[in-house]
Design a protein around this motif. Sequence first.
Motif, PDB file in Angstrom:
ATOM      1  N   ILE A 236      -4.793 -15.089 -34.230  1.00 42.60           N
ATOM      2  CA  ILE A 236      -4.147 -16.285 -33.485  1.00 42.60           C
ATOM      3  C   ILE A 236      -2.953 -15.610 -32.756  1.00 42.60           C
ATOM      4  CG2 ILE A 236      -2.750 -18.310 -33.453  1.00 42.60           C
ATOM      5  CD1 ILE A 236      -4.276 -18.988 -36.095  1.00 42.60           C
ATOM      6  N   THR A 237      -3.049 -15.649 -31.480  1.00 43.66           N
ATOM      7  CA  THR A 237      -1.883 -15.060 -30.387  1.00 43.66           C
ATOM      8  C   THR A 237      -0.987 -15.917 -29.727  1.00 43.66           C
ATOM      9  OG1 THR A 237      -3.726 -14.757 -28.644  1.00 43.66           O
ATOM     10  CG2 THR A 237      -3.551 -12.817 -30.315  1.00 43.66           C
ATOM     11  N   GLY A 238      -0.983 -16.952 -30.127  1.00 44.46           N
ATOM     12  CA  GLY A 238       0.001 -18.077 -29.557  1.00 44.46           C
ATOM     13  C   GLY A 238      -0.443 -19.513 -29.731  1.00 44.46           C
ATOM     14  N   ARG A 239       0.140 -20.476 -29.121  1.00 42.38           N
ATOM     15  CA  ARG A 239      -0.338 -21.684 -29.319  1.00 42.38           C
ATOM     16  C   ARG A 239      -1.724 -21.815 -28.513  1.00 42.38           C
ATOM     17  NH1 ARG A 239       3.147 -27.261 -28.748  1.00 42.38           N
ATOM     18  NH2 ARG A 239       1.577 -28.628 -29.422  1.00 42.38           N
ATOM     19  N   ASP A 240      -2.650 -22.327 -29.231  1.00 39.07           N
ATOM     20  CA  ASP A 240      -4.188 -22.330 -28.634  1.00 39.07           C
ATOM     21  C   ASP A 240      -4.615 -21.207 -27.969  1.00 39.07           C
ATOM     22  OD1 ASP A 240      -4.408 -24.975 -29.683  1.00 39.07           O
ATOM     23  OD2 ASP A 240      -3.189 -25.762 -27.949  1.00 39.07           O
ATOM     24  N   LYS A 241      -4.099 -20.081 -28.235  1.00 38.93           N
ATOM     25  CA  LYS A 241      -4.610 -18.575 -27.863  1.00 38.93           C
ATOM     26  C   LYS A 241      -5.434 -17.605 -28.819  1.00 38.93           C
ATOM     27  CE  LYS A 241      -1.500 -18.442 -23.947  1.00 38.93           C
ATOM     28  NZ  LYS A 241      -0.538 -17.826 -23.145  1.00 38.93           N
ATOM     29  N   PHE A 242      -6.610 -17.251 -28.913  1.00 41.31           N
ATOM     30  CA  PHE A 242      -7.149 -16.707 -30.003  1.00 41.31           C
ATOM     31  C   PHE A 242      -7.910 -15.553 -29.404  1.00 41.31           C
ATOM     32  CE2 PHE A 242      -7.326 -21.384 -30.352  1.00 41.31           C
ATOM     33  CZ  PHE A 242      -6.712 -21.435 -31.440  1.00 41.31           C
ATOM     34  N   LYS A 243      -7.939 -14.395 -30.175  1.00 44.79           N
ATOM     35  CA  LYS A 243      -8.448 -13.077 -29.966  1.00 44.79           C
ATOM     36  C   LYS A 243      -9.465 -12.769 -31.246  1.00 44.79           C
ATOM     37  CE  LYS A 243      -5.414 -11.659 -26.248  1.00 44.79           C
ATOM     38  NZ  LYS A 243      -4.718 -10.599 -25.697  1.00 44.79           N
TER      39      LYS A 243
ATOM     40  N   LEU B 281     -10.896 -15.037 -26.908  1.00 46.65           N
ATOM     41  CA  LEU B 281     -11.881 -15.950 -27.530  1.00 46.65           C
ATOM     42  C   LEU B 281     -11.697 -17.322 -26.603  1.00 46.65           C
ATOM     43  CD1 LEU B 281     -12.278 -15.045 -31.246  1.00 46.65           C
ATOM     44  CD2 LEU B 281     -13.678 -14.375 -29.285  1.00 46.65           C
ATOM     45  N   PRO B 282     -12.775 -18.003 -26.384  1.00 41.99           N
ATOM     46  CA  PRO B 282     -12.568 -19.318 -25.697  1.00 41.99           C
ATOM     47  C   PRO B 282     -11.869 -20.364 -26.859  1.00 41.99           C
ATOM     48  CG  PRO B 282     -14.768 -19.068 -26.179  1.00 41.99           C
ATOM     49  CD  PRO B 282     -14.207 -17.700 -26.325  1.00 41.99           C
ATOM     50  N   ALA B 283     -12.201 -20.152 -28.187  1.00 48.35           N
ATOM     51  CA  ALA B 283     -11.528 -20.978 -28.882  1.00 48.35           C
ATOM     52  C   ALA B 283     -11.223 -20.319 -30.376  1.00 48.35           C
ATOM     53  CB  ALA B 283     -12.440 -22.202 -29.295  1.00 48.35           C
ATOM     54  N   ARG B 284     -10.662 -20.982 -31.347  1.00 46.96           N
ATOM     55  CA  ARG B 284     -10.452 -20.161 -32.560  1.00 46.96           C
ATOM     56  C   ARG B 284     -11.833 -19.338 -33.103  1.00 46.96           C
ATOM     57  NH1 ARG B 284      -6.967 -22.687 -37.576  1.00 46.96           N
ATOM     58  NH2 ARG B 284      -7.053 -20.851 -39.010  1.00 46.96           N
TER      59      ARG B 284
ATOM     60  N   GLY C 101     -17.289 -18.694 -33.625  1.00 40.41           N
ATOM     61  CA  GLY C 101     -16.465 -19.643 -33.641  1.00 40.41           C
ATOM     62  C   GLY C 101     -16.182 -20.479 -34.793  1.00 40.41           C
ATOM     63  N   ARG C 102     -15.091 -20.880 -35.140  1.00 40.78           N
ATOM     64  CA  ARG C 102     -14.939 -21.643 -36.302  1.00 40.78           C
ATOM     65  C   ARG C 102     -15.458 -23.071 -36.266  1.00 40.78           C
ATOM     66  NH1 ARG C 102      -9.934 -25.038 -37.612  1.00 40.78           N
ATOM     67  NH2 ARG C 102      -9.272 -25.010 -39.814  1.00 40.78           N
ATOM     68  N   ARG C 103     -16.013 -23.343 -37.544  1.00 41.86           N
ATOM     69  CA  ARG C 103     -16.812 -24.866 -37.350  1.00 41.86           C
ATOM     70  C   ARG C 103     -16.045 -25.901 -37.049  1.00 41.86           C
ATOM     71  NH1 ARG C 103     -16.077 -28.527 -41.813  1.00 41.86           N
ATOM     72  NH2 ARG C 103     -14.486 -27.792 -43.400  1.00 41.86           N
ATOM     73  N   PRO C 104     -16.736 -26.913 -36.329  1.00 45.06           N
ATOM     74  CA  PRO C 104     -17.922 -26.814 -35.733  1.00 45.06           C
ATOM     75  C   PRO C 104     -18.224 -25.863 -34.612  1.00 45.06           C
ATOM     76  CG  PRO C 104     -17.173 -28.941 -35.084  1.00 45.06           C
ATOM     77  CD  PRO C 104     -16.068 -28.171 -36.337  1.00 45.06           C
ATOM     78  N   GLY C 105     -18.313 -24.701 -34.735  1.00 45.53           N
ATOM     79  CA  GLY C 105     -18.177 -23.702 -33.664  1.00 45.53           C
ATOM     80  C   GLY C 105     -19.043 -23.861 -32.380  1.00 45.53           C
TER      81      GLY C 105
END
Length: 358
Positions: A42-49, A65-68, A85-89
């Motif tokens: 997690i790299t920030g609020r609603d930011k994921f890599k 990444l487009p989502a978590r 992607g985290r479920r439900p990915g």
Amino acid sequence: MVTNQTRRSLLKAALLGAAYPLVGCATSPEKPGSPKLLGCAITGRDKFKVVVADEHGMPIRQLALPARGHGVASNAKYRHAVAFGRRPGTFFQVFDYQTGESIKLHPAEKNRHFYGHGVFSNDHQWLFATEGERGTSRGIIGVYDVLAGYKKVAEFTDFGLGPHEVIIMKDNTLVVGVGGVHTDGRKPLNIETMKPSLSYLNANGFLIDSVGLPDHKLSIRHLAHDGDNTVLCGQQYRGTPDTAPALVAMHQRGRGLLSLKAEPEQWARFNHYIASIAATKDWILATSPRGNCYGIWSKHTQELVELSPLPDASGVVVQGEQFKISSGAGGVVSQSEPRHKTTLQSRVQWDNHWSVIV
């Protein structure tokens, strides 16, 4: 109740050194080495890599990444890695872990979602991903052809609802942690009738063995093996909050699941959830981000020998005979046996799981 935003704020403070002091620290390497570890962050609020790190957990490169994200699989033959992607990915991201370049962002099919885990075949030619059918949670292992640009070529089914993690054994048998839970998004719908299992599929996708635990509310989720024939599974308990059942078990084909041992108050520390699990020839280690801790058991006696605090304890892998454990507060713990550890600060908010490049 601690909200996700509150939890992330605490972890951000930890990354800046304002909370969660980590003892037994070692000096961080001045320059990162070659790629050895992979994990989502997690790299920030609603930011994921997804992050490529060296053997010490020091970041080398990152890809948005487009989502978590959740789990990551690696393919050393082609230098590929896949973040799920985290479920439900809704996606998996294929990239070159040497350069960090995106190879393919693969969306989930319209009536499918990903559960966050996958594994490459031993010959590196196929990717197996845990998937669910939207509306029913019917379990699916999607089979993707690496050389055909990750085109789906088959689906393995008929082993239960809600498969979470899949691993592969030396003999090419697939082992699936079947959670047994039918969900709407992340909301469980069938707690009273859920049927979790540890299921084995042959190379053609046929069910060849399946075992469960006496308590059907112990959802089997995260898996590992010891490099030989023993499978370890970590559970999520979906029963009454004041009950603290065993959350880790081991299994060999032809036998029943054997739960590891700890006192009820020790199991309570894990807050009903095991995130990641790994094993050497002597030790088993399991993490709990919800419990902010990890435990080490003797593989020979099945007894808990260490229970250590670690904020947002997340991924664990084995390098040689040494465990590497990640923390959402940025810490990276190296531990070869109970009570012998060093900790580095990676300043990465690691999330969920790690994968080792072999």
